[in-house]
Design an enzyme around this catalytic site. Structure first.
Site, mmCIF file in Angstrom:
data_model
loop_
_atom_site.group_PDB
_atom_site.id
_atom_site.type_symbol
_atom_site.label_atom_id
_atom_site.label_comp_id
_atom_site.label_asym_id
_atom_site.label_seq_id
_atom_site.Cartn_x
_atom_site.Cartn_y
_atom_site.Cartn_z
ATOM 1 N N SER A 126 0.835 -1.202 0.000
ATOM 2 C CA SER A 126 0.000 0.000 0.000
ATOM 3 C C SER A 126 0.869 1.249 0.000
ATOM 4 C CB SER A 126 -0.853 -0.027 1.263
ATOM 5 O OG SER A 126 -1.439 1.224 1.490
ATOM 6 N N TYR A 150 -1.250 -0.688 10.864
ATOM 7 C CA TYR A 150 -1.561 -1.309 9.570
ATOM 8 C C TYR A 150 -0.423 -1.069 8.577
ATOM 9 C CZ TYR A 150 -3.449 -1.627 4.837
ATOM 10 O OH TYR A 150 -3.614 -1.913 3.493
ATOM 11 N N LYS A 154 2.445 -3.699 6.614
ATOM 12 C CA LYS A 154 2.771 -3.779 5.179
ATOM 13 C C LYS A 154 4.271 -3.616 4.971
ATOM 14 C CE LYS A 154 -1.287 -4.519 3.444
ATOM 15 N NZ LYS A 154 -1.592 -5.838 2.883
HETATM 16 P P1 NAD Z 1 -10.953 -7.033 1.685
HETATM 17 O O1 NAD Z 1 -11.123 -6.983 3.162
HETATM 18 O O2 NAD Z 1 -12.156 -6.843 0.824
HETATM 19 O O3 NAD Z 1 -10.248 -8.399 1.278
HETATM 20 C C1 NAD Z 1 -9.371 -9.096 2.111
HETATM 21 C C2 NAD Z 1 -9.828 -10.542 2.139
HETATM 22 O O4 NAD Z 1 -8.928 -11.285 2.965
HETATM 23 C C3 NAD Z 1 -11.226 -10.721 2.706
HETATM 24 O O5 NAD Z 1 -11.979 -11.540 1.842
HETATM 25 C C4 NAD Z 1 -10.989 -11.400 4.048
HETATM 26 O O6 NAD Z 1 -12.078 -12.253 4.407
HETATM 27 C C5 NAD Z 1 -9.697 -12.148 3.797
HETATM 28 N N1 NAD Z 1 -8.871 -12.418 4.992
HETATM 29 C C6 NAD Z 1 -8.482 -11.524 5.938
HETATM 30 N N2 NAD Z 1 -7.692 -12.140 6.846
HETATM 31 C C7 NAD Z 1 -7.563 -13.432 6.444
HETATM 32 C C8 NAD Z 1 -6.867 -14.556 6.947
HETATM 33 N N3 NAD Z 1 -6.158 -14.477 8.075
HETATM 34 N N4 NAD Z 1 -6.952 -15.724 6.283
HETATM 35 C C9 NAD Z 1 -7.687 -15.832 5.155
HETATM 36 N N5 NAD Z 1 -8.380 -14.791 4.626
HETATM 37 C C10 NAD Z 1 -8.315 -13.613 5.265
HETATM 38 O O7 NAD Z 1 -9.824 -5.961 1.308
HETATM 39 P P2 NAD Z 1 -9.347 -5.430 -0.104
HETATM 40 O O8 NAD Z 1 -9.694 -3.998 -0.200
HETATM 41 O O9 NAD Z 1 -9.749 -6.369 -1.174
HETATM 42 O O10 NAD Z 1 -7.756 -5.480 0.108
HETATM 43 C C11 NAD Z 1 -6.980 -6.564 -0.329
HETATM 44 C C12 NAD Z 1 -5.530 -6.326 0.047
HETATM 45 O O11 NAD Z 1 -5.099 -5.093 -0.535
HETATM 46 C C13 NAD Z 1 -5.291 -6.191 1.546
HETATM 47 O O12 NAD Z 1 -4.079 -6.841 1.867
HETATM 48 C C14 NAD Z 1 -5.175 -4.698 1.749
HETATM 49 O O13 NAD Z 1 -4.364 -4.390 2.859
HETATM 50 C C15 NAD Z 1 -4.512 -4.262 0.450
HETATM 51 N N6 NAD Z 1 -4.779 -2.862 0.115
HETATM 52 C C16 NAD Z 1 -6.054 -2.432 0.001
HETATM 53 C C17 NAD Z 1 -6.314 -1.084 -0.275
HETATM 54 C C18 NAD Z 1 -7.724 -0.571 -0.369
HETATM 55 O O14 NAD Z 1 -7.925 0.658 -0.284
HETATM 56 N N7 NAD Z 1 -8.734 -1.406 -0.573
HETATM 57 C C19 NAD Z 1 -5.243 -0.184 -0.457
HETATM 58 C C20 NAD Z 1 -3.938 -0.675 -0.366
HETATM 59 C C21 NAD Z 1 -3.715 -2.022 -0.077
HETATM 60 N N1 UFG Z 2 -12.540 11.383 3.499
HETATM 61 C C1 UFG Z 2 -13.584 12.228 3.875
HETATM 62 N N2 UFG Z 2 -14.713 11.661 4.397
HETATM 63 C C2 UFG Z 2 -14.861 10.313 4.541
HETATM 64 C C3 UFG Z 2 -13.791 9.457 4.152
HETATM 65 C C4 UFG Z 2 -12.635 10.034 3.643
HETATM 66 O O1 UFG Z 2 -13.481 13.439 3.761
HETATM 67 O O2 UFG Z 2 -15.910 9.863 5.031
HETATM 68 C C5 UFG Z 2 -11.318 11.972 2.908
HETATM 69 C C6 UFG Z 2 -10.051 11.709 3.691
HETATM 70 O O3 UFG Z 2 -9.860 12.690 4.686
HETATM 71 C C7 UFG Z 2 -8.988 11.730 2.589
HETATM 72 C C8 UFG Z 2 -9.734 11.181 1.371
HETATM 73 O O4 UFG Z 2 -11.122 11.361 1.649
HETATM 74 O O5 UFG Z 2 -8.630 13.059 2.309
HETATM 75 C C9 UFG Z 2 -9.459 9.719 1.112
HETATM 76 O O6 UFG Z 2 -9.716 8.970 2.292
HETATM 77 P P1 UFG Z 2 -9.804 7.370 2.279
HETATM 78 O O7 UFG Z 2 -10.116 6.936 3.668
HETATM 79 O O8 UFG Z 2 -10.704 6.921 1.189
HETATM 80 O O9 UFG Z 2 -8.338 6.934 1.832
HETATM 81 P P2 UFG Z 2 -6.924 7.149 2.526
HETATM 82 O O10 UFG Z 2 -6.038 7.786 1.510
HETATM 83 O O11 UFG Z 2 -7.043 7.806 3.845
HETATM 84 O O12 UFG Z 2 -6.450 5.646 2.797
HETATM 85 C C10 UFG Z 2 -6.631 4.600 1.833
HETATM 86 C C11 UFG Z 2 -6.740 3.273 2.563
HETATM 87 C C12 UFG Z 2 -5.435 2.923 3.201
HETATM 88 C C13 UFG Z 2 -4.355 2.953 2.153
HETATM 89 C C14 UFG Z 2 -4.290 4.305 1.482
HETATM 90 C C15 UFG Z 2 -3.258 4.332 0.400
HETATM 91 O O13 UFG Z 2 -7.750 3.328 3.567
HETATM 92 O O14 UFG Z 2 -5.505 1.615 3.723
HETATM 93 O O15 UFG Z 2 -5.566 4.606 0.930
HETATM 94 O O16 UFG Z 2 -3.418 3.254 -0.437
HETATM 95 F F1 UFG Z 2 -3.178 2.703 2.741
#
Ligand code: NAD
Ligand code: UFG
Length: 338
Positions: A126, A150, A154
């Protein structure tokens, strides 16, 4: 590439889209997911979309015996590792669960891969590993300074994978640093289905548009950005998973470690997003400006140059497309997977 890809966390938001992209690119998949934040319905819908429902093993990445069984029973050639916990705020409250799930889970997975002789891994990292960057855009050689448990999970897993790859030149690892994944498959059949109150902007906006919440809270309008609201690099989930398929093909073709940003290189403010979603949905998004959210940064976007150079990948979908696809998913499935 003969053999299957093990997709951990494959029932989740990004994982389900990745399964579809992998199958469509000709790579059979096996999913390992404990369903702690997802529904098996996502994989049934992947099956409806591509005619091949991924095999789901309900289990935990921390369960070594379960992993050993998967590697013994299937011809796994590579792993895409999405499983983990991802809520920044929650990670501050329950850090041990985050270290256990994300770090111990990854270590257990790696040990099982090593025992089974599986050398190829694509990891979901991330942009949060960069913390508050000194400048933007952010390139991969920026210092790492994650600001939450978190983010530290990572960074730790990235370090573990770097050491693991370095110890044996036959091992191939891609560390993919996502910026802000949003949107849904254009069919509206799979998408992001957050449990409870969404933490992230786009699903919150979508729930306001569909009438599930009465207004958006904008976390601060006094940042040093053009309109004072936070700026991020939103990337369509379809672009993101296409980057994964290319990264997988790249590591299989040539050994080594790659660290790659997946973003568009464009910054979008909270108010830009509100306006784009209003245009895509035809609905008004009432909002109220409230205090800044603890730990938020002003602006963050990627330098996506390395992905273009190494993978010939560029995000191609516009903000408008992200909103249209998110709205289709939200309006067709107001209760998510139900
Ligand atoms: P998500 O929660 O929808 O998917 C994660 C999946 O992993 C879920 O289906 C959950 O049930 C499963 N899981 C969690 N812990 C587990 C375990 N111990 N064993 C088996 N399964 C398990 O999240 P997502 O948004 O699809 O994110 C996927 C990956 O991408 C994550 O590692 C997250 O940290 C990373 N990531 C997500 C974002 C984002 O904004 N969505 C940004 C950067 C990185
Ligand atoms: N925001 C609002 N109102 C809300 C939610 C978010 O104003 O209800 C604003 C936040 O302050 C920020 C922007 O919208 O300025 C984006 O916020 P998000 O929570 O959607 O995303 P972040 O950039 O804070 O974080 C996300 C994921 C993290 C990841 C990061 C970079 O939550 O896990 O992007 O990939 F690490």
């Amino acid at each position: 590439m003969a053999g299957s890809v093990l997709v951990t966390g494959g029932a989740g938001y990004i994982g389900s889209h990745a399964c579809l992209a992998l199958i469509e690119a000709g790579h059979p998949v096996v999913v390992l997911d404990n369903l702690c934040n997802s529904s098996p319905e996502s994989l049934q819908r992947v099956g409806q979309l591509c005619g091949e429902e991924p095999l789901l093993v309900r289990g935990d990445i921390r369960d070594r015996a379960c992993l050993d069984r998967i590697f013994a029973e299937h011809d796994i050639v590579a792993v895409m590792h999405f499983a983990g916990l991802k809520a920044v705020g929650e990670s501050v409250e329950i850090p041990l669960e985050y270290y256990d799930n994300n770090v111990t889970g990854s270590l257990t997975l790696l040990a099982a891969m090593q025992a089974a002789g599986v050398n190829n891994l694509v990891f979901s990292s991330s942009a949060t590993v960069y913390g508050d960057p000194a400048t933007v855009p952010i390139s991969e050689d920026f210092p790492l300074a994650p600001a939450s448990p978190y983010g530290r999970t990572k960074m730790m897993v990235e370090q573990i994978l770097t050491d693991w790859q370095c110890a044996d030149g036959a091992r191939n690892v891609a560390l993919l640093r996502y910026f802000n994944p949003v949107g849904a498959h254009p069919s509206g059949r799979i998408g992001e289905d957050p449990r409870g109150m969404p933490n992230n902007l786009m699903p919150f906006v979508a729930q306001v548009a569909v009438g599930k919440r009465d207004r958006l809270f904008v976390f601060g309008d006094d940042y040093p950005t053009a309109d004072g609201t936070g700026v991020r690099d939103y990337i369509h989930v379809m672009d993101l998973v296409e980057g994964h398929v290319l990264a997988l093909q790249d590591i299989i073709a040539g050994p080594g470690l790659r660290v790659i940003n997946l973003g568009t290189g464009r910054g979008v403010s909270v108010l830009d997003m509100v306006r784009a979603f209003e245009a895509a949905s035809g609905r008004q998004i009432p909002y109220e400006v409230v205090q800044r959210r603890a730990g938020d940064i002003a602006a963050c976007w990627a330098d996506p140059g390395r992905a273009a150079q190494l993978l010939a990948w560029r995000a191609s979908r516009s903000l408008e497309q992200m909103c249209i696809d998110s709205w289709r998913w939200q309006s067709d499935n107001p209760r998510g997977y139900g």
